[in-house]
Design an enzyme around this catalytic site. Structure first.
Site, PDB file in Angstrom:
ATOM      1  N   ARG A  72      -2.252  -6.514  14.958  1.00 16.49           N
ATOM      2  CA  ARG A  72      -1.300  -5.387  15.408  1.00 16.49           C
ATOM      3  C   ARG A  72      -1.285  -5.275  16.831  1.00 16.49           C
ATOM      4  NH1 ARG A  72      -4.245  -2.838  11.008  1.00 16.49           N
ATOM      5  NH2 ARG A  72      -2.532  -2.331   9.154  1.00 16.49           N
ATOM      6  N   LYS A 175     -17.507 -11.914   4.193  1.00 15.23           N
ATOM      7  CA  LYS A 175     -18.420 -11.028   3.959  1.00 15.23           C
ATOM      8  C   LYS A 175     -18.494  -9.884   4.744  1.00 15.23           C
ATOM      9  CE  LYS A 175     -22.970 -11.575   6.202  1.00 15.23           C
ATOM     10  NZ  LYS A 175     -23.136 -10.034   6.628  1.00 15.23           N
ATOM     11  N   LYS A 209     -24.702 -24.316   7.041  1.00 19.98           N
ATOM     12  CA  LYS A 209     -25.676 -24.813   7.932  1.00 19.98           C
ATOM     13  C   LYS A 209     -26.167 -26.215   7.340  1.00 19.98           C
ATOM     14  CE  LYS A 209     -27.006 -20.425   9.933  1.00 19.98           C
ATOM     15  NZ  LYS A 209     -26.521 -20.765  11.414  1.00 19.98           N
ATOM     16  N   GLU A 243     -34.264 -12.009  12.942  1.00 24.12           N
ATOM     17  CA  GLU A 243     -33.279 -11.811  14.262  1.00 24.12           C
ATOM     18  C   GLU A 243     -33.991 -10.828  15.203  1.00 24.12           C
ATOM     19  OE1 GLU A 243     -28.892 -11.244  12.792  1.00 24.12           O
ATOM     20  OE2 GLU A 243     -30.253 -10.024  11.226  1.00 24.12           O
ATOM     21  N   ASP A 262     -26.539  -6.191   4.062  1.00 19.09           N
ATOM     22  CA  ASP A 262     -26.106  -7.143   5.183  1.00 19.09           C
ATOM     23  C   ASP A 262     -26.619  -8.717   4.978  1.00 19.09           C
ATOM     24  OD1 ASP A 262     -24.771  -7.691   7.967  1.00 19.09           O
ATOM     25  OD2 ASP A 262     -26.813  -7.625   8.679  1.00 19.09           O
ATOM     26  N   HIS A 267     -26.588 -14.022   2.177  1.00 13.36           N
ATOM     27  CA  HIS A 267     -27.538 -15.234   2.840  1.00 13.36           C
ATOM     28  C   HIS A 267     -28.764 -15.395   2.146  1.00 13.36           C
ATOM     29  CE1 HIS A 267     -24.623 -14.558   5.832  1.00 13.36           C
ATOM     30  NE2 HIS A 267     -25.059 -13.697   6.686  1.00 13.36           N
TER      31      HIS A 267
END
Length: 521
Positions: A72, A175, A209, A243, A262, A267
């Site tokens: 947009r 996702k 990966k 992380e 998440d 994963h």
């Protein structure tokens, strides 16, 4: 099979294997248009365009291709190209000559996502298809907020973009695929109304990966490991996705999702499926995906009582990461000051089948931890008889295989050996294989890999409808338990940013006489 063709696709030589000089080849993509919905967004700049440019620069894309960004945002085509050039430069490995050619195939069209607007975009797309000789093949990549997936899919179908009259059409869905079982089923109903399953590519970039895929090669191409890959020899398995970053600018998403949605629903469970699957009779996409789905079917069901002892939830408070101050989750922009959203989870689960009965799998993932790493640790049982008791003061620890998925991709085998000298002393030693050692050539990253597979129609690394639904169904009790605000709600354990997680997680695995295996670079 001649080197220049694999399954009907042309190939490109991308490297060779060390001293042997054996050629390694990559399949080249079909001619096609790559249509990105939400092209002005962050994912396009950070991941999609750098990945596509890398594929182009390495001559892995067909000569007949173009990219059309739809959004947009009111921006000219030239301005869009300049924005994308900045993004690709930031990603590294920029080549001005290659970009000049690539940019000729990079287009932009400002549009809404309603039927009428997409009909106009389709007309422009068809003109580009003639110019670039794509044969009307197209990939529709949804890089928009998940909340508009269903409406875009309805409009895509109504506008004729889902048609396969003059070429193939594939749709790529990022996702999260829904936010719970009910919404995932609703989205799946919309998708299934307009696309056949063969057209749908549910993407989880973790599966792109190389080291995730290498789990299958390690297990099934080596006769020394598969015979001991079972309950008779393995004590437990750990899967960690740690992380060091926080939520960055995604507070709106993360407040709705939390760590279970998440990371675990996609994963973590997908990596688990590669570790736990049975060998397929043939290395083909559907057969591999069949075996991964069987792992989800065999997961022991979760319930409130079992979750009290098999799930730890945490949230980070301020601390220090990499020598820099890191604020706590509740101090992040856009996060409620009393938020109870977990940023860390550790879970114990079981696969109830012949191979894995009684073997615990420990999964953990969190934000703002001490280091960034993803790895699988296969810890074997201790020796059955301590014949060296009285000789060694310390206990002989178990052997382990560590498969590090990122950042330092390698496989390590830990075992014990005698120290040199006249005294009988043990030491821990490691056989270490670096993933790119002995290989000379191109290494594709996760998004490059899954984009290539989408263009050639290989669905091995994409999530099938039944696998998606089963993962949501299995995890739903844990999500509901974590979000319970009433009596009997789970404890939210606080941990310092820059640590390896809450001390309660250490006690959690310690109750079983085990320890987490960490990694620091």
């Amino acid at each position: 099979m001649p080197l220049e063709k694999i399954n009907g696709h042309p190939t490109v030589k991308i490297g060779k294997l060390g001293p042997s000089g054996a050629l390694c080849e990559e399949v080249s993509s079909d001619p096609c248009a790559i249509v990105i919905f939400g092209a002005s967004g962050d994912l396009t700049k950070r991941k999609l365009l750098p990945a596509l440019f890398c594929l182009f620069r390495n001559k892995l894309l067909s000569k007949g291709f173009f990219i059309l960004g739809l959004a947009r945002t009111d921006i000219s085509e030239d301005a869009f190209r300049m924005e994308m050039a900045k993004a690709v430069k930031k990603a590294g490995n920029f080549d001005y000559a290659a970009w000049e050619e690539f940019a000729k195939r990079l287009h932009y069209y400002q549009t809404g996502y309603d039927e009428g607007s997409l009909r106009k975009a389709k007309s422009y797309m068809e003109d580009l298809a003639e110019t670039h000789a794509t044969g009307r093949n197209r990939i529709l990549y949804l890089s928009t907020p998940p909340s508009v997936y269903a409406s875009i899919i309805e409009a895509v179908a109504a506008s004729g973009l889902a048609s396969e009259e003059q070429g193939w059409t594939r749709i790529v869905i990022e996702k999260p695929y829904g936010r719970d079982l009910e919404s995932a089923r609703a989205l799946e109903k919309t998708v299934g109304s307009h696309f056949r399953e063969e057209q749908v590519f549910r993407i989880d970039h973790y599966l792109g990966k190389d080291t995730v895929q290498n789990i299958m090669m390690f297990r099934f191409a080596n006769s020394i490991f598969e015979p001991i890959w079972n309950r008779h020899f393995i004590d437990h398995v750990q899967i960690t996705a740690s992380e060091s970053i926080g939520i960055e600018k995604r507070a709106g998403y993360y407040e709705e999702a939390g760590v279970l949605r998440d990371m675990f629903q996609n994963h973590m469970l997908q990596v688990l499926s590669f570790v736990g699957m049975e060998p397929p009779s043939v290395y083909k996409s559907e057969m591999v995906r069949d075996e991964r789905v069987k792992v989800f079917r065999a997961l022991r069901a979760l319930d409130r009582e079992s979750l009290k002892d098999s799930l730890v939830l945490g949230q980070y408070v301020d601390g220090e990461v990499g020598g820099k101050f890191a604020r706590g989750y509740r101090e992040e922009d856009g996060v409620g000051r009393r938020s109870l959203v977990p940023t860390y989870a550790a879970m114990k689960l079981f696969i109830d089948n012949w191979r894995w009965q009684g073997v615990p799998f420990y999964l953990r993932s969190g934000k703002r931890l001490k280091s960034r790493f993803t790895q699988v640790t296969i810890q074997f049982r201790a020796v059955p008889h301590q014949m060296f008791s009285g000789i060694f003061e310390e206990e002989i620890g178990p052997n382990a295989v560590i498969i590090r998925i990122q950042p330092d991709e390698r496989i390590q085998l830990k075992f014990h050996a005698k120290n040199p000298g006249s005294r009988v002393c043990l030491r821990d030693v490691v056989m270490d294989f670096g993933y790119t050692e002995g290989y000379e050539g191109i290494v594709l990253d996760a998004y490059e890999r899954v984009l290539m597979d989408c263009m050639i129609g290989d669905k091995m690394l994409f999530i099938r409808s039944d696998a998606m639904e089963m993962s949501w169904e299995w995890l739903t009790p844990a999500i509901e338990y974590s979000e319970n605000k009433g009596q009997g709600n789970p404890e939210l354990c606080l941990y310092r940013a820059g640590s390896f997680g809450p001390v309660e997680a250490e006690r959690f695995i310690g109750r079983d006489g085990r320890k987490w295996v960490n990694y620091e670079r």
